[in-house]
Design a protein around this motif. Structure first.
Motif, PDB file in Angstrom:
ATOM      1  N   TYR A 219       0.799  -1.230   0.000  1.00 45.92           N
ATOM      2  CA  TYR A 219       0.000   0.000   0.000  1.00 45.92           C
ATOM      3  C   TYR A 219       0.831   1.280   0.000  1.00 45.92           C
ATOM      4  O   TYR A 219       0.291   2.373  -0.151  1.00 45.92           O
ATOM      5  CB  TYR A 219      -0.932   0.013   1.216  1.00 45.92           C
ATOM      6  N   GLY A 220       2.146   1.158   0.227  1.00 48.93           N
ATOM      7  CA  GLY A 220       3.007   2.331   0.228  1.00 48.93           C
ATOM      8  C   GLY A 220       2.862   3.204   1.456  1.00 48.93           C
ATOM      9  O   GLY A 220       3.310   4.345   1.461  1.00 48.93           O
ATOM     10  N   THR A 221       2.254   2.661   2.500  1.00 46.82           N
ATOM     11  CA  THR A 221       2.045   3.431   3.722  1.00 46.82           C
ATOM     12  C   THR A 221       1.881   2.481   4.900  1.00 46.82           C
ATOM     13  O   THR A 221       1.634   1.297   4.715  1.00 46.82           O
ATOM     14  CB  THR A 221       0.796   4.335   3.582  1.00 46.82           C
ATOM     15  N   THR A 222       2.033   3.018   6.099  1.00 49.13           N
ATOM     16  CA  THR A 222       1.766   2.218   7.295  1.00 49.13           C
ATOM     17  C   THR A 222       0.335   2.475   7.748  1.00 49.13           C
ATOM     18  O   THR A 222      -0.296   3.465   7.343  1.00 49.13           O
ATOM     19  CB  THR A 222       2.715   2.585   8.446  1.00 49.13           C
ATOM     20  N   ILE A 223      -0.168   1.622   8.601  1.00 52.44           N
ATOM     21  CA  ILE A 223      -1.546   1.787   9.085  1.00 52.44           C
ATOM     22  C   ILE A 223      -1.702   3.096   9.865  1.00 52.44           C
ATOM     23  O   ILE A 223      -2.769   3.716   9.844  1.00 52.44           O
ATOM     24  CB  ILE A 223      -2.002   0.572   9.920  1.00 52.44           C
ATOM     25  N   ASP A 224      -0.639   3.536  10.526  1.00 54.84           N
ATOM     26  CA  ASP A 224      -0.708   4.795  11.266  1.00 54.84           C
ATOM     27  C   ASP A 224      -0.931   5.999  10.353  1.00 54.84           C
ATOM     28  O   ASP A 224      -1.504   7.000  10.768  1.00 54.84           O
ATOM     29  CB  ASP A 224       0.572   5.027  12.071  1.00 54.84           C
ATOM     30  N   GLN A 225      -0.467   5.879   9.117  1.00 53.78           N
ATOM     31  CA  GLN A 225      -0.565   7.003   8.183  1.00 53.78           C
ATOM     32  C   GLN A 225      -1.897   7.042   7.433  1.00 53.78           C
ATOM     33  O   GLN A 225      -2.203   8.030   6.778  1.00 53.78           O
ATOM     34  CB  GLN A 225       0.590   6.928   7.182  1.00 53.78           C
ATOM     35  N   VAL A 226      -2.682   5.980   7.547  1.00 54.54           N
ATOM     36  CA  VAL A 226      -3.963   5.919   6.849  1.00 54.54           C
ATOM     37  C   VAL A 226      -4.983   6.758   7.631  1.00 54.54           C
ATOM     38  O   VAL A 226      -5.100   6.628   8.846  1.00 54.54           O
ATOM     39  CB  VAL A 226      -4.458   4.456   6.736  1.00 54.54           C
ATOM     40  N   PRO A 227      -5.729   7.628   6.962  1.00 51.27           N
ATOM     41  CA  PRO A 227      -6.741   8.426   7.659  1.00 51.27           C
ATOM     42  C   PRO A 227      -7.774   7.536   8.367  1.00 51.27           C
ATOM     43  O   PRO A 227      -8.137   6.473   7.870  1.00 51.27           O
ATOM     44  CB  PRO A 227      -7.400   9.229   6.544  1.00 51.27           C
ATOM     45  N   ASP A 228      -8.206   7.975   9.524  1.00 53.41           N
ATOM     46  CA  ASP A 228      -9.179   7.219  10.322  1.00 53.41           C
ATOM     47  C   ASP A 228     -10.442   6.884   9.534  1.00 53.41           C
ATOM     48  O   ASP A 228     -11.058   5.850   9.752  1.00 53.41           O
ATOM     49  CB  ASP A 228      -9.574   7.992  11.576  1.00 53.41           C
ATOM     50  N   VAL A 229     -10.842   7.763   8.621  1.00 54.34           N
ATOM     51  CA  VAL A 229     -12.097   7.571   7.890  1.00 54.34           C
ATOM     52  C   VAL A 229     -11.909   6.824   6.568  1.00 54.34           C
ATOM     53  O   VAL A 229     -12.860   6.670   5.811  1.00 54.34           O
ATOM     54  CB  VAL A 229     -12.800   8.922   7.629  1.00 54.34           C
ATOM     55  N   ALA A 230     -10.680   6.353   6.306  1.00 56.92           N
ATOM     56  CA  ALA A 230     -10.401   5.690   5.036  1.00 56.92           C
ATOM     57  C   ALA A 230     -11.096   4.339   4.924  1.00 56.92           C
ATOM     58  O   ALA A 230     -11.407   3.894   3.831  1.00 56.92           O
ATOM     59  CB  ALA A 230      -8.897   5.522   4.842  1.00 56.92           C
ATOM     60  N   TYR A 231     -11.326   3.692   6.037  1.00 58.07           N
ATOM     61  CA  TYR A 231     -11.925   2.364   6.048  1.00 58.07           C
ATOM     62  C   TYR A 231     -12.934   2.251   7.178  1.00 58.07           C
ATOM     63  O   TYR A 231     -12.890   3.013   8.141  1.00 58.07           O
ATOM     64  CB  TYR A 231     -10.858   1.283   6.275  1.00 58.07           C
ATOM     65  N   ASP A 232     -13.790   1.263   7.074  1.00 56.09           N
ATOM     66  CA  ASP A 232     -14.631   0.877   8.201  1.00 56.09           C
ATOM     67  C   ASP A 232     -13.815  -0.139   8.988  1.00 56.09           C
ATOM     68  O   ASP A 232     -13.812  -1.327   8.674  1.00 56.09           O
ATOM     69  CB  ASP A 232     -15.947   0.269   7.699  1.00 56.09           C
ATOM     70  N   TRP A 233     -13.080   0.336   9.978  1.00 51.78           N
ATOM     71  CA  TRP A 233     -12.121  -0.498  10.696  1.00 51.78           C
ATOM     72  C   TRP A 233     -12.787  -1.665  11.408  1.00 51.78           C
ATOM     73  O   TRP A 233     -12.217  -2.761  11.473  1.00 51.78           O
ATOM     74  CB  TRP A 233     -11.306   0.358  11.665  1.00 51.78           C
ATOM     75  N   LYS A 234     -14.007  -1.462  11.912  1.00 58.56           N
ATOM     76  CA  LYS A 234     -14.727  -2.557  12.580  1.00 58.56           C
ATOM     77  C   LYS A 234     -15.039  -3.660  11.589  1.00 58.56           C
ATOM     78  O   LYS A 234     -14.850  -4.840  11.892  1.00 58.56           O
ATOM     79  CB  LYS A 234     -16.033  -2.060  13.217  1.00 58.56           C
ATOM     80  N   LEU A 235     -15.493  -3.285  10.405  1.00 61.23           N
ATOM     81  CA  LEU A 235     -15.816  -4.270   9.386  1.00 61.23           C
ATOM     82  C   LEU A 235     -14.560  -5.016   8.940  1.00 61.23           C
ATOM     83  O   LEU A 235     -14.574  -6.245   8.788  1.00 61.23           O
ATOM     84  CB  LEU A 235     -16.494  -3.607   8.181  1.00 61.23           C
ATOM     85  N   MET A 236     -13.468  -4.284   8.760  1.00 63.35           N
ATOM     86  CA  MET A 236     -12.215  -4.940   8.378  1.00 63.35           C
ATOM     87  C   MET A 236     -11.783  -5.944   9.445  1.00 63.35           C
ATOM     88  O   MET A 236     -11.347  -7.058   9.127  1.00 63.35           O
ATOM     89  CB  MET A 236     -11.116  -3.904   8.143  1.00 63.35           C
ATOM     90  N   ALA A 237     -11.918  -5.582  10.702  1.00 63.79           N
ATOM     91  CA  ALA A 237     -11.550  -6.489  11.794  1.00 63.79           C
ATOM     92  C   ALA A 237     -12.451  -7.717  11.797  1.00 63.79           C
ATOM     93  O   ALA A 237     -11.976  -8.847  11.985  1.00 63.79           O
ATOM     94  CB  ALA A 237     -11.628  -5.762  13.135  1.00 63.79           C
ATOM     95  N   LEU A 238     -13.742  -7.531  11.570  1.00 63.50           N
ATOM     96  CA  LEU A 238     -14.669  -8.666  11.510  1.00 63.50           C
ATOM     97  C   LEU A 238     -14.330  -9.587  10.346  1.00 63.50           C
ATOM     98  O   LEU A 238     -14.366 -10.819  10.481  1.00 63.50           O
ATOM     99  CB  LEU A 238     -16.109  -8.182  11.389  1.00 63.50           C
TER     100      LEU A 238
END
Length: 75
Positions: A32-51
């Protein structure tokens, strides 16, 4: 594993977890060319990704259980 004076001696299980996290971070950085810390909070539905990841985990664990059962109880 050698440690500098400032590093603490970690149990093998913890060392392996840290190594795995480092590998996953490198993999994500390459992909992805970036770390998870650098990804904007609203870029993904983090709960859905975790599920979704948890659903994959359940499948991987079940597959491993089946593999071990076959090893322990060959036909």
């Amino acid at each position: 594993m050698k440690h500098s004076q400032n590093e603490i001696e970690r149990p093998e299980v913890i060392q392996r977890i840290i190594e795995l996290l480092d590998k996953q971070n490198e993999k994500g950085l390459k992909k992805y060319g970036t770390t998870i810390d650098q990804v904007p909070d609203v870029a993904y539905d983090w709960k859905l990704m975790a599920l979704e990841e948890a659903a994959d985990l359940i499948q991987y664990l079940q597959k491993e259980v089946i593999r071990l059962e076959r090893l322990l109880n060959p036909i």
